[in-house]
Design a protein around this motif. Sequence first.
Motif, PDB file in Angstrom:
ATOM      1  N   ASP A   1      -0.615  -8.219   4.627  1.00 26.60           N
ATOM      2  CA  ASP A   1      -2.065  -8.097   4.657  1.00 26.60           C
ATOM      3  C   ASP A   1      -2.625  -7.938   6.070  1.00 26.60           C
ATOM      4  O   ASP A   1      -3.826  -7.683   6.232  1.00 26.60           O
TER       5      ASP A   1
ATOM      6  N   ASN B   1       0.805  -1.221   0.000  1.00 25.09           N
ATOM      7  CA  ASN B   1       0.000   0.000   0.000  1.00 25.09           C
ATOM      8  C   ASN B   1       0.835   1.268   0.000  1.00 25.09           C
ATOM      9  O   ASN B   1       0.295   2.371  -0.046  1.00 25.09           O
TER      10      ASN B   1
ATOM     11  N   GLN C   1      -7.579 -10.439   1.615  1.00 28.67           N
ATOM     12  CA  GLN C   1      -7.236  -9.776   2.862  1.00 28.67           C
ATOM     13  C   GLN C   1      -8.457  -9.693   3.782  1.00 28.67           C
ATOM     14  O   GLN C   1      -8.342  -9.877   4.999  1.00 28.67           O
TER      15      GLN C   1
ATOM     16  N   LYS D   1      -7.714  -2.828  -0.216  1.00 30.19           N
ATOM     17  CA  LYS D   1      -7.719  -4.184   0.340  1.00 30.19           C
ATOM     18  C   LYS D   1      -8.261  -5.177  -0.684  1.00 30.19           C
ATOM     19  O   LYS D   1      -9.244  -4.915  -1.380  1.00 30.19           O
TER      20      LYS D   1
ATOM     21  N   THR E   1      -2.661 -15.080   1.510  1.00 27.08           N
ATOM     22  CA  THR E   1      -2.255 -13.731   1.888  1.00 27.08           C
ATOM     23  C   THR E   1      -0.851 -13.769   2.490  1.00 27.08           C
ATOM     24  O   THR E   1      -0.240 -14.834   2.629  1.00 27.08           O
TER      25      THR E   1
END
Length: 334
Positions: free
Chosen positions: A249, A63, A211, A207, A245
């Motif tokens: 995450d 992110n 996640q 997301k 994941t």
Amino acid sequence: MAFQYAYMFNELIQKLKQYDTVGVFSHIRPDGDCIGAQVATCLWLQENDIRAFAFNDDDVPLNLKWLADYYPIRQPDEKSLQKCDAFVLLDGNSPKRFGSYSDYIQDDPKPTYMVDHHPDPYDGFDFSISVEEASSTCELIFHLFLQNDISQLNEDAAKALYTGILTDTGSLQYDSVTPETMSIASELLRIGGFRPNEVAERVFSNKSLNQLHLLSKAMGTIELYEDNQIAVMYVTKEMLEETNTTNDDCEGFVGYPLSVTGIKAAILFKALGDGVKMSLRSKSNDVNVNKWARKIGGGGHKKASGAWHPGPLEETIKEVVEIGAEQLVSVDKS
């Protein structure tokens, strides 16, 4: 406080302008504050005709990868490190927080400068700016531009600094936020010419469905202890495998148990195969999770800290909750 910042950053600016090439490290297991501060510092160095290398042993979280588009962040290698005349360490106050830097600097000592907001800083750096009261390291790095030439703060640097402030303050919700913090955030928006949602959506609104499936499993593990004052949530390696994941995450998960009514502190335990990592958070002035974490070899801030335990998970939860319970008892007796 503004005068104090001016004095400190004027001195740091004079020191950095001596060099042709500077290596800038952000701490291992990077977050928004260290990456934002690193990118902005490298852009400042570049604006002042100083070559900059941005180093981190670990990958930038998904992110935050967009910030690395503003300035490339690489894993340190011998050739690049040797090119550096000096180093700047950001958002960590001990050499061990910066991975391979700690080993390299022992063999090839070079001037090292630190800017950070964590308590109990290491005193072996050549020059340090350590302000525990600051909301974030990005709040401090703003003064690098302010004391030198604010016109050098472009949109990319402003977004990087805003990201660090936003992520290290729980979206400007923590009690570390001061009028100074809000004033700087406002200036970053004004000078950078962007809206808050442009950063918030990139950081928080990305997301994956996997996640969310992982979060669902983790939410099912929440348990309360000590008369519902401590909340615990955990993630296991098996959960990651079942939901396809990764550790990245789990970002932000600890906020969910912390949001339970009446909770004073929360811990997210991650048993991912190499012991148990944990994130500790407090929303009570009575509970200092930095002291809590230090008892098991970790550390951080009064209300946000991290630690590691060899495991297994059940034993880790039992031991860590007992440490927290001792702190609650001491509060009750005071």
